[in-house]
Motif scaffolding. Structure first.
Motif, short mmCIF file in Angstrom:
data_model
loop_
_atom_site.label_atom_id
_atom_site.label_comp_id
_atom_site.label_asym_id
_atom_site.label_seq_id
_atom_site.Cartn_x
_atom_site.Cartn_y
_atom_site.Cartn_z
N SER A 173 0.80 -1.15 -0.13
CA SER A 173 0.04 -0.08 0.00
C SER A 173 0.84 1.31 -0.16
O SER A 173 0.46 2.21 -0.53
CB SER A 173 -0.90 -0.08 1.15
OG SER A 173 0.08 0.01 2.41
N GLY A 174 2.10 1.19 0.52
CA GLY A 174 2.88 2.48 0.83
C GLY A 174 2.43 3.46 1.77
O GLY A 174 2.78 4.53 2.05
N ILE A 175 1.32 2.96 2.38
CA ILE A 175 0.58 3.71 3.43
C ILE A 175 1.50 3.60 4.91
O ILE A 175 1.61 2.51 5.16
CB ILE A 175 -0.62 3.68 3.81
CG1 ILE A 175 -1.49 3.92 2.27
CG2 ILE A 175 -1.43 4.31 4.96
CD1 ILE A 175 -2.91 3.44 2.43
N VAL A 176 2.07 4.69 5.36
CA VAL A 176 2.65 4.79 6.47
C VAL A 176 1.67 5.50 7.49
O VAL A 176 1.44 6.57 7.32
CB VAL A 176 4.02 5.28 6.42
CG1 VAL A 176 4.76 5.17 7.88
CG2 VAL A 176 4.88 4.47 5.37
N LEU A 177 1.39 4.82 8.84
CA LEU A 177 0.61 5.78 9.92
C LEU A 177 1.61 6.35 10.75
O LEU A 177 2.78 5.54 11.17
CB LEU A 177 -0.39 4.66 10.45
CG LEU A 177 -1.43 4.29 9.42
CD1 LEU A 177 -2.57 3.58 10.26
CD2 LEU A 177 -2.28 5.28 8.47
N ARG A 187 -7.48 1.97 7.71
CA ARG A 187 -6.46 0.94 7.21
C ARG A 187 -6.56 -0.27 7.72
O ARG A 187 -6.28 -1.34 7.07
CB ARG A 187 -5.22 1.53 7.70
CG ARG A 187 -3.69 0.89 7.02
CD ARG A 187 -3.77 1.16 5.62
NE ARG A 187 -2.88 0.24 4.91
CZ ARG A 187 -3.46 -0.48 3.98
NH1 ARG A 187 -4.60 0.11 3.33
NH2 ARG A 187 -2.81 -1.17 3.30
N LEU A 188 -7.07 -0.49 9.09
CA LEU A 188 -7.28 -1.72 9.63
C LEU A 188 -8.32 -2.42 8.89
O LEU A 188 -8.30 -3.85 8.44
CB LEU A 188 -7.51 -1.80 11.15
CG LEU A 188 -6.57 -1.34 11.92
CD1 LEU A 188 -7.11 -1.19 13.47
CD2 LEU A 188 -5.38 -2.47 12.15
N ALA A 189 -9.32 -1.87 8.55
CA ALA A 189 -10.48 -2.58 7.59
C ALA A 189 -9.87 -2.92 6.40
O ALA A 189 -10.37 -4.07 5.86
CB ALA A 189 -11.42 -1.62 7.34
N ASP A 190 -9.07 -2.25 5.82
CA ASP A 190 -8.50 -2.42 4.34
C ASP A 190 -7.77 -3.67 4.37
O ASP A 190 -7.50 -4.55 3.47
CB ASP A 190 -7.66 -1.38 3.87
CG ASP A 190 -8.60 -0.24 3.31
OD1 ASP A 190 -9.87 -0.46 3.03
OD2 ASP A 190 -8.22 0.88 3.03
N LEU A 191 -7.18 -3.81 5.66
CA LEU A 191 -6.31 -4.92 5.92
C LEU A 191 -6.84 -6.25 6.45
O LEU A 191 -6.39 -7.43 6.45
CB LEU A 191 -5.12 -4.64 6.88
CG LEU A 191 -3.98 -3.62 6.72
CD1 LEU A 191 -3.14 -3.33 7.70
CD2 LEU A 191 -2.84 -4.36 5.37
N GLY A 192 -8.33 -6.27 6.53
CA GLY A 192 -8.95 -7.30 6.82
C GLY A 192 -9.59 -7.38 8.15
O GLY A 192 -9.85 -8.40 8.80
N GLU A 238 7.08 5.56 12.71
CA GLU A 238 6.34 5.14 11.40
C GLU A 238 5.78 3.56 11.42
O GLU A 238 6.56 2.70 11.89
CB GLU A 238 7.34 5.18 10.16
CG GLU A 238 7.55 6.59 9.88
CD GLU A 238 8.38 6.77 8.78
OE1 GLU A 238 9.36 5.73 8.27
OE2 GLU A 238 8.53 7.68 8.25
N VAL A 239 4.39 3.61 11.55
CA VAL A 239 4.05 2.25 11.25
C VAL A 239 3.32 1.70 10.13
O VAL A 239 2.70 2.24 9.47
CB VAL A 239 2.62 2.33 12.24
CG1 VAL A 239 1.89 1.11 12.49
CG2 VAL A 239 3.11 2.88 13.67
N TYR A 240 4.06 0.77 9.92
CA TYR A 240 3.66 0.00 8.51
C TYR A 240 2.63 -1.04 8.66
O TYR A 240 2.16 -1.29 9.72
CB TYR A 240 4.80 -0.72 8.07
CG TYR A 240 5.96 0.31 7.75
CD1 TYR A 240 6.21 0.97 6.54
CD2 TYR A 240 7.00 0.45 8.87
CE1 TYR A 240 7.32 1.69 6.36
CE2 TYR A 240 8.00 1.28 8.47
CZ TYR A 240 8.23 1.90 7.13
OH TYR A 240 9.37 2.76 6.93
#
Ligand code: KIV
Ligand code: ZN
Length: 503
Positions: free
Chosen positions: A325-329, A341-346, A370-372
């Motif tokens: 995803s390249g998304i970093v929280l 993001r959690l919902a997108d990850l299932g 940074e949280v991947y």
């Protein structure tokens, strides 16, 4: 239009028979939700007669799945098993009982100690009983790969006449060569009376590394259903890997005259989820879902891929969800970004659970900045493990180095919230920690395997420890723990394995 192949997933039954991969009902539910996102046709949820825990798992998976897929339960060809399967499936919208017995000379002579005629009688009685309790009955002819073909044809024919709606031809021991297995399926298609009315299924094991090839040979020769597991999890060398067989069907659909309706973009996520839940990692070079499945390291390959991806890639990584995803929280991302993001990850979460996860996320983000996605998967795995834990870690302190003797003090918490301190010395900090934990839990296991791995990059990456622990009866339980401090990860992993062992 090519033939539609039904995907029968048995991660929750054959997959969990893999040593150390046992799942409780909550863990099975997490995997079942992902199976629905993949769009599988059938979920084999367990073997209800084997334990009260498995009985409950089948009930809970059936309730969760509703009519989104067929839910199947396994039963040997004995009334007690079949009745337990029917009872566990009582709340299922689309129930299926799978019942059967060994059919090879070795199974008949050495395991069941019955004649061929007795086996046919048992098969018929089992299918009839199952059909009186459930409209959808799958008959399995265990070890069909090594069975005498004319007897196999006879028993399948008898099962169909008794009411089987699906017949499953397993290569239980992974013995066959693909061409021979395909020829067997072709003969069954040609010669078994009534086969045109029912679904013909193949179920292959990987003892010679051929499970996917065997399944494809079966499909090419007329099977309409393929049985498989995520990551190829399963007894011994495992079962056919769903991600492999589905992608092979996709790449070679025209030659095989086959397609499936699986959403392959869910494979990477599904693979991570199964690893997180079972504690069993996939090897980096595993087809489709291994960490290196789309990595190119030689200069020649890199040059080719940079010029044109297809020079060395037959699959687009995005097609199996491996594009990242390249998304970093960060700590400033906020509640709704984390929830999305959690919902997108299932991992869709209800408010109360989300509150707990958010607090943990903030702790992680404070430490790591940074949280991947991989960190979030580890965080969710920790959260899920916490649910059914008999023991959890509240505090840990170690002293170690040279020339001091390593010592550890732990405080464990039981399910009622009672705190239990203990201290021990050992050959190193992990040995001392495990001895202190043993003192409280009193369920000593033999440590068979210990691995530690950084989950993401950088000095502040979480360290994930995976252990395999064997109990006095030789049962292996795996455990996983993740933390910024690898001694804490080690303690969590060991406790996770002991919790599974005690359960
Ligand atoms: O491998 C096998 O034969 C099985 C049957 C129980 C279907 O798992
Ligand atoms: Zn099997």
């Amino acid at each position: 239009m090519t033939r539609r192949i039904a995907i029968f997933d048995t991660t929750l039954r054959d997959g969990e028979q893999s040593p150390g991969a046992g799942m409780n009902a909550s863990e099975k539910l997490i995997v079942a939700r992902q199976l629905l996102r993949l769009g599988v046709d059938v979920i084999e949820a367990g073997f209800p007669a084997s334990s009260p825990g498995d009985f409950e798992s089948v009930q809970r998976v059936a309730a969760e799945v509703a009519d989104a897929a067929v839910v199947c339960a396994l039963a040997r060809a004995v009334p007690r098993d079949i009745e337990a399967a029917a009872e566990a499936l009582a709340g299922a919208a689309r129930p299926r009982i799978q019942t059967g017995l060994g059919v090879s000379p070795s199974h008949l002579r050495d395991k069941l100690r019955i004649t061929e005629q007795e086996a046919v009688d048992r098969a018929v009685a089992a299918v009839r009983l199952a059909r009186s309790l459930c409209d959808d009955v799958q008959f399995y002819a265990e070890d069909a790969g090594r069975a005498d073909l004319s007897f196999l044809i006879r028993i399948l024919e008898a099962a169909i006449a008794a009411g089987a709606t699906v017949v499953n031809v397993p290569d239980t021991t992974g013995y066959s060569l693909p061409e021979a297995f395909g020829a067997r399926i072709a003969r069954i298609r040609e010669e078994v009376r009534g086969i045109e009315r029912i679904v013909l299924s193949v179920h292959c094991h990987n003892d010679l590394g051929l499970a996917t090839a065997l399944s494809l040979a079966g499909i090419r020769c007329g099977a309409q259903q393929v049985e498989c597991t995520l990551n190829g999890l399963g007894e011994r060398a495992g079962n056919t890997a769903m991600e492999e067989v589905v992608m092979a069907i996709r790449v070679h659909g025209a030659e095989l005259d086959a397609h499936s309706d699986i959403d392959a973009r869910e494979f990477t996520r599904a693979s991570h989820l199964v690893s997180a839940v079972t504690g069993i990692k996939v090897q980096p070079n595993k087809a489709i879902v291994g960490a290196n499945a789309f990595a190119h390291s030689s200069g020649v390959h890199q040059d080719g891929v940079m010029k044109e991806r297809t020079t060395y890639e037959i699959l687009d990584p995005a097609s199996v969800g491996a594009d990242g995803s390249g998304i970093v929280l960060t700590a400033r991302s906020g509640r709704s970004a984390l929830r999305r993001r959690l919902a997108d990850l299932g991992f869709p979460l209800e408010e109360a659970a989300f509150g707990q996860v958010y607090a943990r996320f903030l702790g992680m983000a404070d430490r790591k900045k940074e949280v991947y996605d991989e960190d979030l998967e580890a965080l969710m795995a920790e959260h899920d493990r916490g649910h059914d834990a008999l023991w959890s870690l509240k505090a840990l302190q170690v002293s170690c180095g040279m020339p001091v003797v390593a010592a550890a003090s732990v405080v464990l918490v039981d399910r009622e919230g009672g705190e239990h301190p203990a201290s021990a010395t050992g050959t190193g900090p992990i040995d001392a920690t495990y001895r202190a934990i043993d003192e409280v839990v009193q369920a000593k296991g033999d440590l068979r395997e210990f691995t530690v791995q950084a989950i993401t990059r950088g000095m502040d990456a979480l360290g994930e420890v995976t252990v395999r622990v064997e109990d006095a009866d030789g049962r292996v339980c795996s455990g996983r723990g993740a933390d910024g401090d690898i001694i804490v990860s080690s303690a969590k992993a060991y406790l996770n394995a002991l919790n599974r062992m005690l359960r």
